[in-house]
Design an enzyme around this catalytic site. Structure first.
Site, PDB file in Angstrom:
ATOM      1  N   GLU A  73       0.835  -1.207   0.000  1.00 20.46           N
ATOM      2  CA  GLU A  73       0.000   0.000   0.000  1.00 20.46           C
ATOM      3  C   GLU A  73       0.869   1.257   0.000  1.00 20.46           C
ATOM      4  O   GLU A  73       0.608   2.207  -0.742  1.00 20.46           O
ATOM      5  CB  GLU A  73      -0.913  -0.013   1.219  1.00 20.46           C
ATOM      6  CG  GLU A  73      -1.756   1.232   1.388  1.00 20.46           C
ATOM      7  CD  GLU A  73      -2.350   1.346   2.789  1.00 20.46           C
ATOM      8  OE1 GLU A  73      -2.590   2.481   3.238  1.00 20.46           O
ATOM      9  OE2 GLU A  73      -2.544   0.305   3.444  1.00 20.46           O
ATOM     10  N   ASP A  77       0.991   3.894  -3.146  1.00 22.05           N
ATOM     11  CA  ASP A  77       0.665   5.311  -2.998  1.00 22.05           C
ATOM     12  C   ASP A  77       1.697   6.173  -3.715  1.00 22.05           C
ATOM     13  O   ASP A  77       1.354   7.131  -4.418  1.00 22.05           O
ATOM     14  CB  ASP A  77       0.599   5.666  -1.513  1.00 22.05           C
ATOM     15  CG  ASP A  77       0.393   7.150  -1.275  1.00 22.05           C
ATOM     16  OD1 ASP A  77      -0.698   7.657  -1.609  1.00 22.05           O
ATOM     17  OD2 ASP A  77       1.313   7.804  -0.756  1.00 22.05           O
ATOM     18  N   ASP A 145      -7.310   1.739   0.331  1.00 23.70           N
ATOM     19  CA  ASP A 145      -6.011   1.155   0.680  1.00 23.70           C
ATOM     20  C   ASP A 145      -5.699  -0.087  -0.157  1.00 23.70           C
ATOM     21  O   ASP A 145      -4.560  -0.286  -0.588  1.00 23.70           O
ATOM     22  CB  ASP A 145      -5.972   0.783   2.163  1.00 23.70           C
ATOM     23  CG  ASP A 145      -5.940   2.003   3.072  1.00 23.70           C
ATOM     24  OD1 ASP A 145      -5.692   3.117   2.565  1.00 23.70           O
ATOM     25  OD2 ASP A 145      -6.177   1.846   4.290  1.00 23.70           O
ATOM     26  N   GLU A 148      -4.430   0.867  -3.585  1.00 22.76           N
ATOM     27  CA  GLU A 148      -3.017   1.257  -3.539  1.00 22.76           C
ATOM     28  C   GLU A 148      -2.130   0.038  -3.358  1.00 22.76           C
ATOM     29  O   GLU A 148      -1.041  -0.045  -3.950  1.00 22.76           O
ATOM     30  CB  GLU A 148      -2.791   2.255  -2.405  1.00 22.76           C
ATOM     31  CG  GLU A 148      -3.433   3.609  -2.643  1.00 22.76           C
ATOM     32  CD  GLU A 148      -3.243   4.561  -1.484  1.00 22.76           C
ATOM     33  OE1 GLU A 148      -3.229   5.779  -1.720  1.00 22.76           O
ATOM     34  OE2 GLU A 148      -3.107   4.091  -0.335  1.00 22.76           O
TER      35      GLU A 148
END
Length: 294
Positions: A73, A77, A145, A148
């Site tokens: 994650e 990002d 989340d 990502e």
């Protein structure tokens, strides 16, 4: 089958504006590229609640690495922000950093990512603790989340080129939608498009009414500095009185209005997208009042 009309089931606060670009036969919603490594794929969909490991740990033991998806994650990002920033720079080369940052925040915000995640059904593939499964699976943050996490896993599995190719096809329509929304927030007229193409140039906003930005223009640059010099020589104190109650602005992009008062007398008024720009316009009027016309 992807359903673009999925409504997020979430008890969290809804965003003020949901990006909803149009995907159709001429611009289809991109297919989800598969992650070939079964180990990476399994970890991508493993929430930290599944193994109920402690959170406040500085570093895992070499023989006991964390099996959840938080590292993917975190990586996803960064990859996502990089790709979206590159889309913005490639398609809107004249866009300033401030509006560009606002655009990117909308595009990679939880509301947008959660919606995309639901369209791909990623939240349904999460492995969660049984006691929290219903609540977590319906959470906007968790849905965002896992998207990502998937981006990070795909990057580790197939590299940047494959990941960027998918993300560009997916996010260019979202960037275009966000651009028009933020442009409207700044009180600027729409830019005509040719088909589905992104506009080649972005309006800088100069010459729209009398509202100026910090950069100013050739007609207003330096008025504030000269006004302050004159006031200092005359040993007069200037009081700047501000308001934001002016049409055309928003909460996130207010239009400032100010007046320069000297011993209770108004020397000048001005407005702008920053306090400094508003002061500069007021200073220009103040100089004219004193017989100094630049």
């Amino acid at each position: 089958m992807v359903n673009p009309e999925i409504v997020l089931n979430d008890a969290e606060q809804s965003p003020p504006h949901m990006l909803r670009p149009i995907f159709d036969d001429s611009n289809p919603f991109p297919a989800l590229p598969p992650i070939h490594s079964k180990d990476i794929e399994c970890q991508v969909f493993t929430h930290r609640s599944y193994h109920a490991r402690p959170n406040h740990v500085f570093e895992d033991h070499p023989r006991d690495p964390s099996p959840d998806n938080e590292k993917y994650e975190h990586l996803g990002d960064a990859v996502l922000c990089f790709v979206v920033t590159k889309i913005l720079m490639d398609n809107y080369p004249l866009l300033h950093v401030g509006p560009s940052t606002k655009l990117r925040s909308m595009v990679v915000g939880n509301a947008t990512l959660a919606n995309i995640s639901c369209q791909y059904g990623l939240h349904q593939r999460l492995r969660l603790h049984a006691a929290q499964e219903v609540t977590l699976r319906a959470s906007m943050n968790i849905q965002a989340d896992v998207f990502e996490s998937y981006v990070g896993g795909l990057y580790c599995d197939q590299g940047l080129l494959a990941t960027e190719t998918w993300l560009k096809a997916l996010f260019i329509p979202y960037v275009k939608d966000a651009y028009h929304h933020v442009r409207a927030q700044h009180g600027l007229p729409p830019v005509p498009l040719l088909g589905n193409d992104l506009p080649a140039l972005a309006d800088t906003g100069r010459g729209v009414g009398r509202i100026t930005g910090d950069e100013g223009s050739g007609l207003t640059r330096g008025h504030l500095a000269l006004f302050n010099q004159v006031m200092n020589k005359k040993k007069l104190d200037v009081e700047w009185v501000y308001t934001t109650e002016v049409g055309g602005g928003t909460i996130t992009t207010p239009i400032w209005k100010t007046k320069a008062e000297v011993n209770g007398e108004v020397y000048g008024r001005g407005m702008g997208r920053t306090k400094k720009a508003a002061r500069n316009e007021a200073a220009k009027e103040g100089l004219k009042k004193m017989g100094i016309d630049m």
